[in-house]
Scaffold this motif. Structure first.
Motif, PDB file in Angstrom:
ATOM      1  N   ILE A  31       0.812  -1.221   0.000  1.00 44.39           N
ATOM      2  CA  ILE A  31       0.000   0.000   0.000  1.00 44.39           C
ATOM      3  C   ILE A  31       0.847   1.274   0.000  1.00 44.39           C
ATOM      4  O   ILE A  31       0.697   2.121  -0.884  1.00 44.39           O
ATOM      5  CB  ILE A  31      -0.984  -0.014   1.188  1.00 44.39           C
ATOM      6  N   PRO A  32       1.754   1.466   0.973  1.00 41.38           N
ATOM      7  CA  PRO A  32       2.569   2.697   0.931  1.00 41.38           C
ATOM      8  C   PRO A  32       3.460   2.764  -0.301  1.00 41.38           C
ATOM      9  O   PRO A  32       3.762   3.856  -0.794  1.00 41.38           O
ATOM     10  CB  PRO A  32       3.392   2.647   2.220  1.00 41.38           C
ATOM     11  N   PHE A  33       3.884   1.599  -0.816  1.00 42.02           N
ATOM     12  CA  PHE A  33       4.690   1.617  -2.030  1.00 42.02           C
ATOM     13  C   PHE A  33       3.892   2.203  -3.194  1.00 42.02           C
ATOM     14  O   PHE A  33       4.375   3.084  -3.919  1.00 42.02           O
ATOM     15  CB  PHE A  33       5.164   0.205  -2.384  1.00 42.02           C
ATOM     16  N   MET A  34       2.674   1.720  -3.380  1.00 40.75           N
ATOM     17  CA  MET A  34       1.858   2.215  -4.493  1.00 40.75           C
ATOM     18  C   MET A  34       1.522   3.690  -4.294  1.00 40.75           C
ATOM     19  O   MET A  34       1.464   4.462  -5.255  1.00 40.75           O
ATOM     20  CB  MET A  34       0.576   1.384  -4.622  1.00 40.75           C
ATOM     21  N   HIS A  35       1.325   4.099  -3.057  1.00 39.54           N
ATOM     22  CA  HIS A  35       1.035   5.499  -2.781  1.00 39.54           C
ATOM     23  C   HIS A  35       2.259   6.370  -3.063  1.00 39.54           C
ATOM     24  O   HIS A  35       2.148   7.440  -3.670  1.00 39.54           O
ATOM     25  CB  HIS A  35       0.620   5.647  -1.317  1.00 39.54           C
ATOM     26  N   ARG A  36       3.420   5.901  -2.661  1.00 37.07           N
ATOM     27  CA  ARG A  36       4.656   6.664  -2.852  1.00 37.07           C
ATOM     28  C   ARG A  36       4.966   6.861  -4.318  1.00 37.07           C
ATOM     29  O   ARG A  36       5.492   7.902  -4.731  1.00 37.07           O
ATOM     30  CB  ARG A  36       5.807   5.908  -2.185  1.00 37.07           C
ATOM     31  N   GLU A  37       4.649   5.858  -5.144  1.00 41.27           N
ATOM     32  CA  GLU A  37       5.018   5.892  -6.555  1.00 41.27           C
ATOM     33  C   GLU A  37       3.989   6.605  -7.436  1.00 41.27           C
ATOM     34  O   GLU A  37       4.125   6.601  -8.652  1.00 41.27           O
ATOM     35  CB  GLU A  37       5.228   4.467  -7.070  1.00 41.27           C
ATOM     36  N   ARG A  38       2.961   7.214  -6.847  1.00 39.65           N
ATOM     37  CA  ARG A  38       1.974   7.913  -7.663  1.00 39.65           C
ATOM     38  C   ARG A  38       2.632   9.104  -8.357  1.00 39.65           C
ATOM     39  O   ARG A  38       3.645   9.636  -7.898  1.00 39.65           O
ATOM     40  CB  ARG A  38       0.799   8.373  -6.798  1.00 39.65           C
TER      41      ARG A  38
ATOM     42  N   THR B  34       9.399  12.154  -3.596  1.00 44.85           N
ATOM     43  CA  THR B  34       9.418  10.892  -2.870  1.00 44.85           C
ATOM     44  C   THR B  34      10.010   9.831  -3.756  1.00 44.85           C
ATOM     45  O   THR B  34       9.329   9.013  -4.319  1.00 44.85           O
ATOM     46  CB  THR B  34       7.996  10.478  -2.438  1.00 44.85           C
ATOM     47  N   GLY B  35      11.294   9.894  -3.933  1.00 40.18           N
ATOM     48  CA  GLY B  35      11.947   8.966  -4.862  1.00 40.18           C
ATOM     49  C   GLY B  35      11.937   7.548  -4.336  1.00 40.18           C
ATOM     50  O   GLY B  35      12.136   7.298  -3.162  1.00 40.18           O
ATOM     51  N   GLY B  36      11.669   6.612  -5.239  1.00 44.30           N
ATOM     52  CA  GLY B  36      11.711   5.199  -4.912  1.00 44.30           C
ATOM     53  C   GLY B  36      12.996   4.586  -5.398  1.00 44.30           C
ATOM     54  O   GLY B  36      13.882   5.249  -5.896  1.00 44.30           O
TER      55      GLY B  36
END
Length: 612
Positions: free
Chosen positions: A593-600, A609-611
């Motif tokens: 969940i936070p991964f998908m949110h971060r990568e929006r 918010t670099g991944g």
């Protein structure tokens, strides 16, 4: 009047042929070629389509490669024998024409030994097998189901006894794409590398440094979509897929000075890369790789667009110096867009595959040929309806056979897109379910490996999670991967609401804090869970990590209760028996969940918010 036969025909290879891909376009072309060859066989047996029972063509939409590779037809024995005959099959001649056009487009010059290998690798590629039994009109109405089951058993036996031509080749190195067939060109490695560096000068095939292709993979790489009666695909590379949502965000701001300056900078860079400019207001034409700042390093650009230049040679360094100023200009424009408009591209994209559950049983349990056609018609409609839905969300369908679909798209709203496909399936076929796999992967990760993960996820959705489920893997650039699975109702009732809460301001620290104490709620064997204790603890964290002014008493309680069902699902004991670590599955569900949110794409001005 000649005896009529009921025939079951299979055209292959399927998965191995389609998945032998390093680029998105390779994958798409492979699917289109298989669909085209199957269509040639269909048209040969029944030019007007009246003899074809399965599939029923609802409407032509070749873009989606929606012709299944197996079909049932009413025909005569002579046509069947000619279908796979050496001199009469409808497949070799169009295939030869496609191969000749691809080789001509590539510009490769092959010596006599390579030409012999070329012919061998290509002429025996397509496996066309059929089985047939004599039938009457009465059989098709009263004994059809038994006849079809008899055909299916016969085809499985036929596949087990198929013959192969003797292997022709050498012990030279293999194709860099499929890893099975010998690469074209000189047998000596140094000479072969030089050969392929020259081929790379032709931009039509997008040959990269290190590519050495066999005849089949060369055809897939160089064949023009026009030769198949198609337009070039929107996505040529995984980078193109990943940046799709970013492009849409740019297109939504056509008057923004930052967007106009980016287009101007890219128009200045493309001619230096040997490419045509994109003109004005043509965001879709920007190569995806040019929208990532790290790919705009001069050395990276030379390697991508001038693969024939040797890394340590003077030509390489001269070209890098030539590109430096304009590449930095594009980098600056992307930085301005991130800081001022608050948008930046995700480095991740999504592969999605869905397959109907027990569809063989569904299709074979029919009373007569009329009922079979009716079911086939429904699948034919699904074969275009699901891709239409996905296309409207910016996704590209690789193939769609009605009961199965393979697609790819940007990360934005990926769970909602997958759920849309599953809903469409259930609406079209009431009482039937579908299982699916999803892989969220960095655009640099190997496509073939991601496709392998995808197939494994579909299998796990069926065998481990009991069907009617979605299994998702996030594969990071670092190589780390985590996987979770859920029934579709849990995707809708827990995973999507969790994403929604984060969009409303729920801090990702909520997930971090839950994970810190997660093992306290599970008993040692993982098959018992302290639900109330979890709800009390998660409830306190939830309120703490909400933004000021956000009221979530009733709605938040419902969400946490649904989250608890993900932590301890109804099929928990079945999962444990299959070897799944129930707590780990829930932990990975939370991490998604936070991964998908971060990568929006939309992050807000001044935020980054670099991944990985």
């Amino acid at each position: 009047m000649s005896q009529e036969y009921l025939a079951l025909v299979s055209v292959g290879p399927v998965q191995e042929f389609i998945s032998e891909a390093r680029k998105v376009r390779d994958l798409w072309i492979g699917s289109q070629l298989l669909s085209l060859m199957t269509r040639k066989a269909l048209e040969y047996l029944s030019p007007h389509g009246d003899g074809i029972i399965v599939p029923v063509r609802v409407r032509s939409h070749s873009e989606y490669a929606c012709v299944p590779n197996r079909f049932i037809a009413r025909t005569n024995l002579e046509q069947l024998q000619n279908l796979a005959g050496k001199g009469s099959s409808p497949i070799p001649e169009p295939w030869r024409q496609i191969c000749d056009k691809a080789r001509e487009r590539s510009g490769v010059e092959l010596d006599s030994d390579s030409l012999r290998l070329w012919d061998f690798q290509l002429h025996d590629l397509w496996q066309l097998m059929w089985v047939a039994i004599p039938v009457s009109d009465t059989d098709l109405q009263s004994d059809y189901s038994a006849k079809v089951q008899q055909l299916q058993q016969a085809l499985e036996s036929r596949k087990a006894t198929r013959t192969f031509d003797a292997w022709v080749g050498s012990h030279a190195f293999k194709c860099s794409q499929c890893g099975k067939r010998e690469a074209m060109g000189p047998a000596k490695r140094s000479e072969n590398r030089k050969f392929w560096r020259e081929v790379a000068r032709n931009p039509a095939g997008q040959v990269r440094d290190g590519d050495s292709l066999c005849a089949v993979c060369l055809v897939k790489r160089f064949v023009a979509a026009e030769a198949l009666g198609l337009d070039e695909p929107k996505f040529a590379s995984t980078a193109d897929v990943a940046v799709q949502s970013f492009k849409e965000a740019l297109k939504a701001r056509p008057d923004a000075g930052e967007v106009k300056r980016l287009q101007a900078a890219i128009n200045g860079l493309l001619p230096l890369l040997g490419r045509k400019g994109i003109g004005e207001n043509n965001i879709d034409a920007i190569p995806g790789v040019l929208l990532f700042a790290e790919e705009l390093r001069p050395q990276s650009l030379v390697k991508e667009f001038f693969p024939w230049l040797q890394r340590n040679g003077p030509g390489f360094e001269n070209k890098a110096r030539e590109l430096k100023e304009q590449a930095q200009n594009v980098q600056k424009c992307l930085g301005d867009i991130r800081e001022t408009l608050g948008i930046e591209p995700s480095k991740y994209y999504v592969l999605f595959q869905m397959d109907g559950d027990h569809m063989g049983e569904y299709m074979s349990h029919v009373e007569n040929v009329t009922e079979q056609r009716d079911k086939s018609k429904l699948l034919g409609e699904l074969a275009t309806e699901i891709p239409d839905e996905l296309s409207g969300r910016g996704w590209r369908t690789v193939y769609s056979g009605g009961d199965d679909v393979l697609a790819m798209g940007p990360l934005e709203d990926a769970l909602a897109v997958a759920l849309t496909a599953a809903r469409r399936f259930r609406q079209k076929l009431p009482g039937r379910t579908a299982s699916a796999g999803m892989v969220i992967t960095h655009y640099h990760n190997p496509l073939r490996k991601a496709l392998q993960m995808l197939r494994e996820n579909v299998e796990d959705a069926k065998e481990v999670y009991g069907r009617d489920a979605l299994v998702t893997t996030v594969w990071l650039a670092s190589g780390t991967a985590y996987t979770c699975g859920h029934k579709w109702d849990m995707v809708e009732q827990s995973m999507l609401p969790a994403l929604s809460w984060m969009k409303r301001g729920l801090s990702p620290a909520f997930v971090h804090d839950v994970l810190e104490e997660l093992d306290a709620f599970y008993h040692e064997d993982g098959t018992q869970f302290e639900t109330q204790m979890f709800l009390d603890y998660a409830g306190r964290l939830f309120k703490r990590h909400l933004p000021p002014g956000e009221n979530a008493d009733t709605e938040g309680e419902r969400f946490l209760q649904k989250l608890a069902t993900v932590a301890y699902p109804d099929n928990v004991r079945a999962l444990a028996r299959s070897g799944e670590d129930v707590m780990q599955v829930f932990a990975d569900s939370l991490r998604v969940i936070p991964f998908m949110h971060r990568e929006r794409v939309e992050k807000g001005a001044g935020k980054r918010t670099g991944g990985e």
